[in-house]
Structures are given as C-alpha cells and as structure tokens.
Write a protein that holds these residues in place. Structure first.
Motif, short mmCIF file in Angstrom:
data_model
loop_
_atom_site.label_atom_id
_atom_site.label_comp_id
_atom_site.label_asym_id
_atom_site.label_seq_id
_atom_site.Cartn_x
_atom_site.Cartn_y
_atom_site.Cartn_z
N ASP A 144 -0.07 11.14 3.25
CA ASP A 144 0.54 10.34 4.30
C ASP A 144 1.77 9.65 3.76
O ASP A 144 1.75 9.07 2.67
CB ASP A 144 -0.43 9.26 4.80
CG ASP A 144 -1.54 9.83 5.66
OD1 ASP A 144 -1.70 11.07 5.68
OD2 ASP A 144 -2.27 9.04 6.28
N ILE A 145 2.86 9.70 4.53
CA ILE A 145 4.06 8.94 4.17
C ILE A 145 4.42 8.01 5.32
O ILE A 145 4.19 8.32 6.49
CB ILE A 145 5.25 9.85 3.80
CG1 ILE A 145 5.69 10.70 4.99
CG2 ILE A 145 4.91 10.73 2.61
CD1 ILE A 145 7.00 11.46 4.75
N LEU A 146 4.97 6.85 4.97
CA LEU A 146 5.41 5.88 5.96
C LEU A 146 6.57 5.10 5.36
O LEU A 146 6.39 4.39 4.37
CB LEU A 146 4.27 4.94 6.37
CG LEU A 146 4.63 3.86 7.40
CD1 LEU A 146 5.11 4.48 8.71
CD2 LEU A 146 3.43 2.93 7.65
N LEU A 177 13.07 13.72 -5.34
CA LEU A 177 12.69 13.23 -4.02
C LEU A 177 11.62 12.16 -4.18
O LEU A 177 10.60 12.40 -4.82
CB LEU A 177 12.16 14.37 -3.16
CG LEU A 177 11.58 13.98 -1.79
CD1 LEU A 177 12.68 13.44 -0.88
CD2 LEU A 177 10.88 15.17 -1.14
N LEU A 178 11.86 10.98 -3.61
CA LEU A 178 10.89 9.89 -3.66
C LEU A 178 10.34 9.69 -2.26
O LEU A 178 11.05 9.24 -1.35
CB LEU A 178 11.55 8.60 -4.16
CG LEU A 178 11.81 8.47 -5.67
CD1 LEU A 178 12.90 9.44 -6.13
CD2 LEU A 178 12.21 7.05 -6.03
N GLU A 208 0.82 -1.22 0.00
CA GLU A 208 0.00 0.00 0.00
C GLU A 208 0.85 1.27 0.00
O GLU A 208 0.32 2.37 0.15
CB GLU A 208 -0.93 0.00 1.23
CG GLU A 208 -1.86 -1.19 1.29
CD GLU A 208 -2.74 -1.31 0.05
OE1 GLU A 208 -3.13 -0.27 -0.51
OE2 GLU A 208 -3.02 -2.45 -0.36
N ILE A 209 2.15 1.12 -0.15
CA ILE A 209 3.04 2.28 -0.17
C ILE A 209 3.78 2.31 -1.50
O ILE A 209 4.39 1.31 -1.90
CB ILE A 209 4.03 2.22 1.00
CG1 ILE A 209 3.27 2.32 2.33
CG2 ILE A 209 5.07 3.34 0.91
CD1 ILE A 209 4.14 2.13 3.56
N ALA A 210 3.70 3.44 -2.19
CA ALA A 210 4.34 3.60 -3.49
C ALA A 210 5.04 4.95 -3.53
O ALA A 210 4.62 5.90 -2.86
CB ALA A 210 3.32 3.49 -4.62
N PRO A 211 6.13 5.08 -4.30
CA PRO A 211 6.87 6.34 -4.30
C PRO A 211 6.12 7.47 -5.00
O PRO A 211 5.54 7.29 -6.07
CB PRO A 211 8.16 5.98 -5.06
CG PRO A 211 7.82 4.79 -5.88
CD PRO A 211 6.79 4.04 -5.11
N LEU A 212 6.13 8.62 -4.35
CA LEU A 212 5.66 9.87 -4.95
C LEU A 212 6.90 10.66 -5.32
O LEU A 212 7.72 11.00 -4.46
CB LEU A 212 4.81 10.66 -3.95
CG LEU A 212 4.50 12.11 -4.31
CD1 LEU A 212 3.62 12.18 -5.57
CD2 LEU A 212 3.85 12.84 -3.15
N THR A 213 7.09 10.93 -6.62
CA THR A 213 8.30 11.60 -7.10
C THR A 213 8.08 13.09 -7.25
O THR A 213 7.14 13.53 -7.93
CB THR A 213 8.76 11.00 -8.43
OG1 THR A 213 9.01 9.60 -8.26
CG2 THR A 213 10.03 11.68 -8.92
#
Length: 668
Positions: free
Chosen positions: A406-408, A514-515, A334-339
C-alpha cells in the motif's frame, strides 16, 4: 424543515456596486436566526451550475442553515466587470458580503464558506483575510498554490487546458444577464461586458514562472494567515488533490481532509464511485463550528483517504474498487519510503543501476494514453492502457510482487540527468501492471527541467552537463496486489496534456531511485472503523432534458503526413449534462465545445491547438448565443494565440471581439 427561497436579492457594497444573490432560508429563520453558508462563484446563480448547487443548498437549509449563493462582481446579474481570476477586488467584495450576511436578522452572526474549484480557491483566500464572522470553511478541489496546481501550469510546463479553460471563461463571461432581473438596461450591460473581456488564455500565458501574479492568492505563501477551521476535500481522479496533504501538514488551524476516488465532482455525486454521504459530513462540520454542537467530527482521523485497487485502464470508469484508510496525523508516522532502484536491465528493485547511462527521446505524441488533466466524471476521460505510451519511454518494472504493498502520499524519483538542449521536459508515470500485462496509471508528473531549482528563477540547462534531479509525483493512494508489478516510465513529452518544449530533447539518466510512500498495516483497526453514510441529496432543480448530448474522444495517426491528432468533441453539454431547460426560469442551456490538437512526432513546432465553442441560453423570443474560436501555435521564441468571439441575440449578431497575441517563451 420547510425552506423559503428568494431567487434574487441584492447585496450592496460600499463602492455602490450591487452583487446578485440567491437565498435559501429555513421558514422560521426570521424568528429563530440561524448560521449562514456562503458560496461565492462566477458561474451564475440563475443558471450556470444551478443544477449541481441548488440541491446542496436546499439540503443545508433543511438542516437549519441560511444558504447564500452570490454572483461575483461582473458575473451573472451582479454589477461591474470580472477582469481576471482571484483578484484582490474579489476578496474585498467577499469580506463585505460576509459582514452583510452576519448582520441580517435571519443570521446568528456565524458564517461558513464553501465551494468547489473556483469557489474552493476563494474559500482559502478569503479565510486568509480573516473576516471576523467567518467561523469555518469547506474547500473542495482547490489549491494552495495557483502556479503549481491550477489549470495553467504543471511542473513548470504549460498545460493545454490553459487555452481550454481560458476559452470557456470567454464564453461564460460573455453571457447576458437576465432582463427580468437587471431591467431594461440588460443589453447595454451585456455589450459592456463583452467589450471589456480580457483574452484570458493570453493573460495567463504572460506569466510563465511563479511570480507575484501567481503568489497573490496562493495561501502557501503564509499558511499562518488562515486561522479558522478548514475541511479540505480532494479526489484522485481530479487534478486538485496535492493541496489536501499540504494543507494538513502546514496549517495550524483545526483541519481535516478527505480524499476519495472522484473526479471534479462533489463527493455525494462522486464519479468514479463510490460516492459518499458528503452532505451529511458537511453538516457535521457546520454543526460543530457554526452551531457549537459536538458532532465528533474533530475526533475523526486528520485524513481519511481512499486506497484504490487495480482497475481496468479504460477511458471510462464508473467505480474504482478499494477501501478507506485513516491517518491520525499528517505527515503520518505509519508511512516510510520504500526505495527501488532503476537498473540497467530495466528492472526496478533493490539492486542499483551502477554506472549505466540510459537515454530516451520520446516521439512528440507520447502521452496519448494520459487521459484528461482534470477528470470531471465524463466518458472517455480516464488514462487508458499505459502500454500505448510504453514504446516512447524508458520503462522499468519490478518482478511480480509476492506481497501486497500500500502506498499513500507522493512518490519521488531521484536521479542524475543530462539533456542535449537548453529547454527540455521530463515525464514520469507510475503504473500498476496486472498479470495479463494491462497497465493502469497510478500517478505521474511532468517537469520543465529549466525549473529544477524552483519555479521563480528557471535556468536553461547546459547541454551535456549532469545534474541532480528530483521529481515529485502527484499524491496517490493505491494497493499493489500480489502478482502485480510496479512500473516506472520516463519520457520527454506528454501530448496532448502539455505544450512541447521548442526542440526535441534526448534525456540521459543514471543512478535512478524511486521512493514510494509505503504504508504499514498498523492502522488496520482504524481503517476498518471509517464509515460514510450513503449519499443524500436535497430537492432537485426542476428541469427538463431536451437532448442528452454526446461526447466523442479519439486520437488518430495520419500515416501520410505523420500528423497525430487528438480530438474531444462535446455536443450539447461539455461536462456530459446535455441540453436542458431550467423549468423554474424557463431558460434553455446548451454548451458545445470541440478541441482539436495536432502534432508531428519529429517536430515540436508543429503543435497546434484549435478550440471551437458555442453557448446558448434563453427562451422563445429571447435566445442568446456566444460563439468562440481560439487557436494556439508556437515557434522557437514565441507563442501565438488568436481568438474570436461573436454574440447573437435571436440569431442576429450584436457584438464581436478579435484578439491576436504574440508572447515570448520564457524557458517554456
């Protein structure tokens, strides 16, 4: 359940050494044996961290466990000498202790091991040795890699806490044993220990890369060595957090992780709050693995992590707003990089920066807003408003967010870089900027650029040569709210957290990305189901606070000399505990320590770290005091460390040690 306490027992080892221990037993354990929980640390069962640990062991004993708190070889009342951290001897002794516990008539033969910090480290290390009676461990604020994530180095940079902790260890290990336990030879044993003391900070500074010294005790060398179940606990304000996701990812044994908002404080005392019912969670863990009860703890998500909201960037923070998140597996699907791209206009967004080259040479005092490397729940230790350091860094910001994000996990910064000197540092901070401009640090990382290809074989940079650089920031969990902005700041120094490189450097960069580990909203239902009970505590240690002590933290600029000064001054209690008397043993404990770090903005070789300390313990007619002074400076080729230690009995000097070390800089 009634509990019987043995304040002192001896555990014999095969080489004739005796380890001192304290034992908590349910009253009927002699008739109905129970599982045992071991805590194995060098902080002294009789005093040391007694106020912290005694209620915990009392609680577990009330729940039907034998609890054994053991002084490691060379500490407290135990025989022998303690020559360093995490030695093989330490592990070997632990194997014998576990076997001894399992054979006692009050034990079922099942043993668990738990601890925080040093005690959390050796839980992992001993588990990797696979003693048959060890059925599970609970490791709190520890690490799988002694080089990258301990108090000596970070990102290949030297932490100033290396001198801080090394100096504390000098005082800790110079404390005398209690005469009523050791007997008439107590003074000879005390003086022997002082005479054998290593100069800890220099010992660690002699190993400036990830060599065999650090690989020993780093369970990341072979995660498969650990076969027993592992519950790993971390805190975002603590410095020992990155190991929790790594352990969850790489271990194959049954495992679970909890990361809260806390500093280096057990979660039931959690600071910053909210604290949780950690002792109840621990009992669920022990009941499952040591008693065979189905407590449903293994039905919990693999990782339960606290997602923080924006909070004021003040040096003191009592509680952090946020919510708990659930991840059924780690790494999470459920976590994917936001560039986000670092743009030439200093924006942070979807469009890249083109071929623009940007440069930064930070003043050497850059980092004054960074707070302490390890938060311990004390006043003034948190990172302050990051705008204080913004003028000495390259800063990139998003537009105000239209939706929350949200980041984790661990943010990553990828870029092309060049420097103008062979040895240089890069520092990256990620901040949450409120609509009113306040900037709260969410994550950060410091990097020695000579370690770009690994910590085992650093290489000097070729001035002016471009290279690919990836900086992995510390794991974090945070929600950026609508109207807030994300900020990346890049600098070349981070004083007073890390020792500066030998020459001021100009860092050039381009093509930055930034990822961010963006978390989807798919786990909302599971998140909402997370619930911890309120904190519970066992019977408190009988004690009397004689003086609450005081802590001062400040930085100041001398506009005549150009010197920047950073001071932390704890009088009476280094971790905010004050001066107190342990009523059960009629012993007073007082620990004062002052750090004074100075540097000039245009001269990294002006860096100087002076640490003075006193530790007093005893009672009327038998008062002992340890006084230390340590100092560190450097030139372009060497570090210079000096130290003095004096011991006093009833005001009379009884021993002194002096050290002076000159240690070559190894691309550091």
């Amino acid at each position: 359940m009634s509990v019987h306490i043995e304040n002192h027992i001896w555990i014999p080892l095969s080489d004739g050494c005796r380890l001192a221990a304290r034992l908590w037993l349910p009253e009927d354990a002699g008739r109905m044996p129970v599982p045992a929980i071991l805590e194995y640390i060098p902080y002294r069962k009789s005093d040391g961290t007694r106020v912290r640990d005694e209620p915990m062991h009392g609680y577990f004993a009330q729940q039907g466990y034998a609890c054994v708190r053991v002084d490691m070889r060379g500490s407290g009342e135990s025989d022998g000498h303690l020559a360093d951290e995490y030695l093989k001897q330490e592990q070997d002794d632990a194997l014998e202790v576990i076997a001894w516990i399992a054979e006692q008539d009050w034990c079922t033969g099942a043993v668990g091991m738990m601890g925080k910090s040093w005690g959390g480290f050796n839980c992992l290390q001993v588990a990797a040795r696979r003693p048959p009676a060890l059925k599970a461990i609970l490791t709190v604020y520890s690490t799988d890699n002694r080089y990258t994530d301990d108090i000596h180095y970070m990102g290949g940079c030297l932490l100033n806490d290396n001198l801080w902790w090394g100096s504390i260890m000098l005082a800790f290990q110079a404390r005398p044993p209690y005469p009523e336990i050791v007997g008439p030879d107590w003074r000879a044993q005390w003086l022997e220990r002082i005479a054998a003391l290593p100069f800890f900070p220099a010992q660690w500074l002699a190993h400036q890369r990830y060599d065999s010294y650090w690989k020993h005790g780093s369970v990341c060398e072979n995660y498969a060595d650990i076969a027993c179940p592992v519950l790993a606990v971390g805190g975002w304000v603590d410095s020992y957090t990155n190991a929790v996701p790594r352990l969850l990812e790489h271990l194959t044994a049954p495992r679970r992780g909890i990361i809260g908002p806390w500093g280096h404080v057990y979660p039931h005392d959690g600071a910053p709050g909210p604290a949780i019912g950690f002792l109840q969670e621990a009992v669920r863990w022990w009941d499952h693995w040591l008693k065979g009860k189905d407590t449903r703890i293994m039905a919990e998500p693999m990782l339960r992590a606290y997602i923080t909201d924006f909070y004021a960037p003040d040096g003191t923070c009592a509680a952090i707003p946020g919510r708990w998140a659930a991840e059924t597996a780690w790494p999470s699907a459920e976590i994917a990089p936001l560039t986000l791209h670092l743009r030439a206009d200093h924006g942070l967004g979807p469009a890249d920066g083109g071929d623009a080259v940007m440069r930064i040479r930070s003043p050497q005092s850059h980092g004054r807003a960074g707070g302490e490397w390890m938060g311990t729940g004390c006043v003034g230790e948190m990172p302050t408003d990051q705008r204080l350091d913004g003028g000495g860094a390259l800063v990139f910001e998003t537009a105000a967010l239209e939706q929350s994000c949200d980041i984790l996990g661990a943010p990553r910064l990828k870029l092309r870089a060049a420097v103008d000197v062979p040895v240089a540092h890069a520092v990256v901070t990620l901040s949450d900027v409120a609509p009113d401009g306040r900037a709260t640090r969410v994550s950060y990382q410091v990097t020695n650029l000579t370690h770009r290809n690994g910590h085992e074989t650093p290489e000097p940079r070729v001035p002016g040569e471009w290279f690919d650089l990836t900086i992995v920031l510390n794991d974090c969990g945070h929600r950026f709210a609508p109207g807030h902005r994300m900020r990346i700041a890049i600098g070349t120094a981070y004083w007073p957290m890390i020792w500066p490189a030998p020459h001021a450097a100009t860092l050039s960069l381009r093509d930055g990305r930034l990822l961010l580990p963006r978390r989807s909203g798919a786990m909302a239902e599971q998140d909402a189901a997370i619930a911890f009970p309120p904190p519970a505590h066992g019977p408190p240690t009988p004690m009397t606070v004689l003086d609450p002590g005081r802590i001062a933290r400040y930085s100041q600029q001398d506009c005549v000399t150009g010197t920047m000064r950073y001071v932390t001054d704890a009088q009476g209690g280094v971790f905010g505990e004050g001066i107190y008397r342990l009523d059960g043993i009629d012993s007073i404990v007082s620990h004062s320590l002052k750090r004074d770090l100075t540097i000039c903005d245009d001269d990294p070789l002006s860096a100087r770290h002076v640490l003075t300390q006193s530790y007093e313990t005893g009672r009327e007619g038998w008062m002992t005091k340890i006084v230390t002074r340590t100092e560190m400076t450097s030139d372009t080729t060497h570090f210079h460390l000096i130290g003095q230690l004096e011991a006093f009995e009833n005001g009379r000097p009884v021993a002194r040690r002096d050290w002076s070390e000159r240690i070559a800089r190894d691309l550091m």
